[in-house]
Design a protein around this motif. Structure first.
Motif, PDB file in Angstrom:
ATOM      1  N   PRO A 110       0.819  -1.220   0.000  1.00 11.47           N
ATOM      2  CA  PRO A 110       0.000   0.000   0.000  1.00 11.47           C
ATOM      3  C   PRO A 110       0.851   1.268   0.000  1.00 11.47           C
ATOM      4  N   GLY A 111       0.201   2.359  -0.354  1.00  8.69           N
ATOM      5  CA  GLY A 111       0.895   3.658  -0.341  1.00  8.69           C
ATOM      6  C   GLY A 111       0.408   4.516  -1.490  1.00  8.69           C
ATOM      7  N   MET A 117      -1.207  -4.048  -4.865  1.00  6.58           N
ATOM      8  CA  MET A 117      -0.498  -5.324  -4.800  1.00  6.58           C
ATOM      9  C   MET A 117       0.653  -5.308  -5.805  1.00  6.58           C
ATOM     10  N   SER A 118       1.750  -5.962  -5.424  1.00 10.87           N
ATOM     11  CA  SER A 118       2.788  -6.296  -6.389  1.00 10.87           C
ATOM     12  C   SER A 118       2.717  -7.805  -6.565  1.00 10.87           C
ATOM     13  N   TYR A 119       3.170  -8.291  -7.696  1.00 11.59           N
ATOM     14  CA  TYR A 119       3.128  -9.734  -7.963  1.00 11.59           C
ATOM     15  C   TYR A 119       4.543 -10.206  -8.284  1.00 11.59           C
ATOM     16  N   ARG A 140       1.674   8.520  -7.383  1.00 11.29           N
ATOM     17  CA  ARG A 140       1.328   9.607  -6.457  1.00 11.29           C
ATOM     18  C   ARG A 140       0.598   9.034  -5.243  1.00 11.29           C
ATOM     19  N   THR A 141       0.549   9.800  -4.188  1.00 18.03           N
ATOM     20  CA  THR A 141      -0.027   9.282  -2.934  1.00 18.03           C
ATOM     21  C   THR A 141      -1.147  10.172  -2.394  1.00 18.03           C
ATOM     22  N   GLN A 150       3.300   5.102   4.083  1.00 21.08           N
ATOM     23  CA  GLN A 150       3.065   3.680   3.773  1.00 21.08           C
ATOM     24  C   GLN A 150       3.826   3.253   2.526  1.00 21.08           C
ATOM     25  N   LEU A 151       3.861   4.129   1.539  1.00 21.30           N
ATOM     26  CA  LEU A 151       4.561   3.764   0.296  1.00 21.30           C
ATOM     27  C   LEU A 151       6.050   3.554   0.580  1.00 21.30           C
TER      28      LEU A 151
END
Ligand SMILES: [Fe+2]
Length: 230
Positions: A110-111, A117-119, A140-141, A150-151
Motif C-alpha cells: 500500500p501507499g 499489490m505487487s506480484y 502519487r499518494t 506507507q509507500l
C-alpha cells in the motif's frame, strides 16, 4: 515462460501476459481499449487465461477485466481493501497463485492506494510493481487513501528486500523505458533510492504539485464495477 508486455499509449500503461509451458496464462492490468489485442494473442498462442490480476484500482484507464473474464472464464483478482465486490477473488498479502511450475506471490504494497499489490515470480526473478515502484519514480499518494509514509515502508520492507537482480516491470512508464531492476532503483530512483530517508521522501511527495487526475471521476467508478458497462 512466455512473457509479453503491452503498452497502451493514452495512459502509458503496461499490461503483462504471462504463460507457462502448458499454455496456462495470467494477465496483469489489462486495459479495456486493448481487449481485442489480448484476445487475439490468447487465440494465436492457444492460451487458457486463468487469472486477471489488478495491481490496484486504476484512476487513469478502464480495466478490461469484465469483458475478458466474460470471454475467457478467467477469475478477476484484486486486494480486498479495494471493496470491488464484483471481483472473483479478493486477496490479501501472501496469497500464492500457481501457474504450472511457477508461483506468483501477491505482495501487499500500500501507499499509492490502500489496495496496491505487487506480484512476484520468484522462479523467474521478476516483480510486477504496479504504481508502487515505477522506473525512477513511484505512483502519487494524494488520492485513493494513498500515504507517502506507507509507500516508503512498502518499498523498503517488501520491494527493496527482493534480490537485487530482480527485474522490475511497472504499470506505467512515461519515457519509453520498459523495465528496471531492484539494484538500479535502489541506486538511481530519485524519490526512493540513493538512500533517501522517509522524511525526505514524504517531503518530495508533498511538493510534487500534480494536477487533478484527468480521468479519475470516470475511471474509478467503472473500475469498482470491474469495468462492466451497464
Ligand atoms: Fe494508479
Amino acid at each position: 515462460m512466455f512473457l509479453k508486455q503491452f503498452f497502451e499509449p493514452e495512459s502509458c500503461t503496461y499490461t503483462y501476459l504471462i504463460a507457462d509451458e502448458k499454455n496456462h496464462a495470467v494477465i496483469i492490468d489489462p486495459v479495456e481499449s486493448e481487449l481485442d489485442i489480448y484476445l487475439k494473442m490468447l487465440q494465436d498462442y492457444d492460451l487458457k487465461l486463468l487469472y486477471i490480476f489488478e495491481t490496484h484500482i486504476h484512476a487513469d484507464h478502464i480495466t478490461a477485466a469484465a469483458p475478458l473474464r466474460e470471454k475467457t472464464q478467467a477469475k478477476s483478482v484484486v486486494h480486498r481493501n479495494s471493496n470491488v465486490t464484483c471481483a472473483d477473488l479478493l486477496i490479501t498479502d501472501g496469497c500464492i497463485f500457481q501457474l504450472g511450475k511457477y508461483s506468483i506471490e501477491a505482495i501487499f504494497t500500500p501507499g499509492h492506494t490502500n489496495a496496491c499489490m505487487s506480484y512476484y515470480l520468484k522462479e523467474e526473478n521478476i516483480v510486477f510493481t504496479g504504481d508502487t515502484l515505477l522506473i525512477n519514480g513511484c505512483g502519487r499518494t494524494d488520492f485513493q487513501h494513498g500515504s507517502s509514509k506507507q509507500l516508503y515502508e512498502s518499498i523498503h520492507t517488501k520491494i527493496f528486500t527482493l534480490p537485487e537482480q530482480t527485474i522490475v516491470y511497472p504499470a506505467h512508464d512515461y519515457h519509453g523505458k520498459k523495465f528496471s531492476t531492484i539494484k538500479e532503483e535502489k541506486e538511481q530512483n530519485v524519490r526512493l533510492g540513493q538512500g533517501k530517508t522517509e522524511a525526505e521522501f514524504i517531503d518530495i511527495m508533498r511538493n510534487l504539485d500534480l494536477p487533478y487526475p484527468k480521468k479519475i471521476d470516470t475511471a474509478l467508478p467503472m473500475n469498482q464495477a470491474c469495468g462492466q458497462k451497464k
